[in-house]
Enzyme design. Structure first.
Site, PDB file in Angstrom:
ATOM      1  N   ARG A 113     -15.994  12.361   6.834  1.00  0.00           N
ATOM      2  CA  ARG A 113     -14.917  12.603   7.799  1.00  0.00           C
ATOM      3  C   ARG A 113     -13.567  12.801   7.105  1.00  0.00           C
ATOM      4  NH1 ARG A 113     -16.241  14.966  11.644  1.00  0.00           N
ATOM      5  NH2 ARG A 113     -14.205  14.520  12.537  1.00  0.00           N
ATOM      6  N   ILE A 114     -13.220  11.925   6.172  1.00  0.00           N
ATOM      7  CA  ILE A 114     -11.913  12.034   5.521  1.00  0.00           C
ATOM      8  C   ILE A 114     -11.910  13.164   4.500  1.00  0.00           C
ATOM      9  CG2 ILE A 114     -10.185  10.849   4.101  1.00  0.00           C
ATOM     10  CD1 ILE A 114     -10.333   9.924   7.023  1.00  0.00           C
ATOM     11  N   SER A 159      -5.020   2.336   4.299  1.00  0.00           N
ATOM     12  CA  SER A 159      -5.975   2.684   5.355  1.00  0.00           C
ATOM     13  C   SER A 159      -5.251   3.441   6.454  1.00  0.00           C
ATOM     14  CB  SER A 159      -6.601   1.414   5.940  1.00  0.00           C
ATOM     15  OG  SER A 159      -5.620   0.650   6.629  1.00  0.00           O
ATOM     16  N   CYS A 160      -6.011   3.996   7.389  1.00  0.00           N
ATOM     17  CA  CYS A 160      -5.379   4.696   8.504  1.00  0.00           C
ATOM     18  C   CYS A 160      -4.498   3.747   9.306  1.00  0.00           C
ATOM     19  CB  CYS A 160      -6.438   5.332   9.394  1.00  0.00           C
ATOM     20  SG  CYS A 160      -7.635   4.167  10.095  1.00  0.00           S
ATOM     21  N   THR A 161      -4.932   2.492   9.461  1.00  0.00           N
ATOM     22  CA  THR A 161      -4.166   1.557  10.282  1.00  0.00           C
ATOM     23  C   THR A 161      -2.929   1.030   9.558  1.00  0.00           C
ATOM     24  OG1 THR A 161      -5.745  -0.169   9.631  1.00  0.00           O
ATOM     25  CG2 THR A 161      -6.066   0.869  11.775  1.00  0.00           C
ATOM     26  N   ARG A 195     -22.065  -5.154  15.409  1.00  0.00           N
ATOM     27  CA  ARG A 195     -22.254  -3.732  15.122  1.00  0.00           C
ATOM     28  C   ARG A 195     -23.725  -3.313  15.164  1.00  0.00           C
ATOM     29  NH1 ARG A 195     -18.298  -2.383  10.155  1.00  0.00           N
ATOM     30  NH2 ARG A 195     -18.183  -4.655   9.962  1.00  0.00           N
ATOM     31  N   LYS A 233      -8.928  -6.555   7.869  1.00  0.00           N
ATOM     32  CA  LYS A 233      -8.064  -7.161   6.855  1.00  0.00           C
ATOM     33  C   LYS A 233      -6.674  -6.534   6.893  1.00  0.00           C
ATOM     34  CE  LYS A 233     -11.941  -8.310   3.812  1.00  0.00           C
ATOM     35  NZ  LYS A 233     -12.551  -8.116   2.462  1.00  0.00           N
ATOM     36  N   ARG A 245     -13.505  -1.907  18.426  1.00  0.00           N
ATOM     37  CA  ARG A 245     -13.924  -0.503  18.461  1.00  0.00           C
ATOM     38  C   ARG A 245     -14.240  -0.134  19.909  1.00  0.00           C
ATOM     39  NH1 ARG A 245     -16.658   0.455  13.358  1.00  0.00           N
ATOM     40  NH2 ARG A 245     -15.270  -0.387  11.730  1.00  0.00           N
ATOM     41  N   ASN A 294      -6.573   8.609  13.480  1.00  0.00           N
ATOM     42  CA  ASN A 294      -6.982   7.852  12.304  1.00  0.00           C
ATOM     43  C   ASN A 294      -7.659   8.710  11.237  1.00  0.00           C
ATOM     44  OD1 ASN A 294      -8.665   7.096  14.927  1.00  0.00           O
ATOM     45  ND2 ASN A 294     -10.144   7.410  13.273  1.00  0.00           N
TER      46      ASN A 294
END
EC number: 1.2.1.72
Length: 339
Positions: free
Chosen positions: A11-12, A158-160, A204, A218, A240, A322
């Site tokens: 994806r990235i 990270s994206c966040t 999950r 984290k 999620r 994201n």
């Protein structure tokens, strides 16, 4: 021209390549190779057609050795395809790779980065926080000016963290933050099953499209890595949700200054037009998550949702794509590493 190789074409990795052509940075960065264990046919197809971001504007073809991207002037970009599971055996030396964008999510230690360098790359940028022994962790727009020439193994966070840290900085600079909490409302990811299946995290094991699923995060550690003064001052949780892209972050902070909603919102507007231009955006439009799909900003603050309690407790809603926002920051950081 910065010669870049992408390790991991998920994806990235694919978003980074597409963002290069859409952002106007292709005259500064050349993608010379992609290392991916999947077959060229699938690589080309998923680059051309994407369920989240739509069809790539450039025609993509392939053979067993290269991806070819058609350009408007009739020429083609040629990208070498590599299938190598051992990163220490990658052909970075012969390809004269300046920078590896490691988008696997698997590697992230200083030793991992040095394996890329031993293979011939000059520098490495990881697409996730990585270990604490890296030369630097960069949140572009906040601390990219701390990059030094000797920083060879770097994380792009990270994206966040890329979403929330610029907003935290803007509020802290203006009013002083004492402490805070964050709830990340994150779209589903590919480590979640379509139907119930085994996973080491029992939550999950459950079908991604059927539930809101709490997961570990984290994020507070990522904030502390950039702002050591906030050690033990932030906590975060994450869930999620059954969407394929775009994340919302619920930020609550206690600040030193007595403020009103307009004070907070105007601070973000000012930052978006100045110090955080093209990094943070601001809106009061009645938008929903899909409206932020393919948005290149790290963060978009929804000013209509800002709340202030007792003058010191501030709640904000911050959106980000994201995938796409983070991919654009990978390119921004890559260009700083070139310097």
């Amino acid at each position: 021209m910065l010669r870049v190789a992408i390790n991991g074409f998920g994806r990235i990795g694919r978003s980074v390549l597409r963002a290069l052509y859409e952002s106007g940075k292709r005259d500064q960065i050349e993608i010379v190779a992609v290392n991916e264990l999947s077959q060229p046919e699938g690589m080309a197809h998923l680059l051309q057609y994407d369920s989240t971001h739509g069809r790539f504007l450039h025609k993509v073809t392939h053979d067993q050795e290269y991806l070819y991207i058609d350009l408007p002037n009739g020429s083609q970009d040629r990208i070498r395809i590599v299938h190598q599971a051992d990163i220490s055996l990658l052909p970075w030396q012969s390809l004269q790779v300046d920078l590896v964008l490691d988008c696997t999510g698997v590697y992230g230690s200083k030793a991992d980065g040095e394996r890329h360098i031993d293979a011939g790359a000059k520098k490495v940028l990881f697409s996730h926080p990585g270990s604490a022994d890296l030369d630097n962790t960069i949140i572009y727009g906040v601390n990219h000016d701390t990059l030094l020439p000797e920083h060879r193994v770097v994380s792009n966070g990270s994206c966040t963290t890329n979403c929330i840290i610029p907003v935290i900085k803007a509020i802290d600079d203006a009013f002083g933050i004492e402490s805070g909490t964050i709830t990340t409302i994150h779209s589903a990811m590919n480590d979640q099953p379509v139907i119930d299946a085994y996973h080491t995290d029992l939550r999950r094991t459950r079908a991604a499209s059927q539930s809101i699923i709490p997961v570990d995060t984290k994020l507070h550690k990522g904030i502390e890595r950039i702002f050591p003064k906030f050690s033990n001052k932030f906590e975060a949780i994450s869930v999620r949700v059954p969407t394929v892209n775009v994340t919302a972050m619920d930020l609550s902070v206690t600040i030193n200054t007595n403020v009103k909603v307009n004070d907070i919102n105007q601070t973000i507007v000012n930052a978006s037009q100045c110090t955080l231009h093209n990094i943070v955006d601001y809106t009061e439009a009645p938008l929903v998550s899909i409206d932020f799909n393919h948005d290149p900003h790290s963060a978009i603050v929804d000013g209509s949702q800002t709340r202030v309690s007792n003058g010191h407790l501030v709640k904000m809603l911050v959106w980000c794509d994201n995938e796409w926002g983070f991919a654009n920051r990978m390119l921004d950081t890559a260009l700083v590493m070139k310097k």
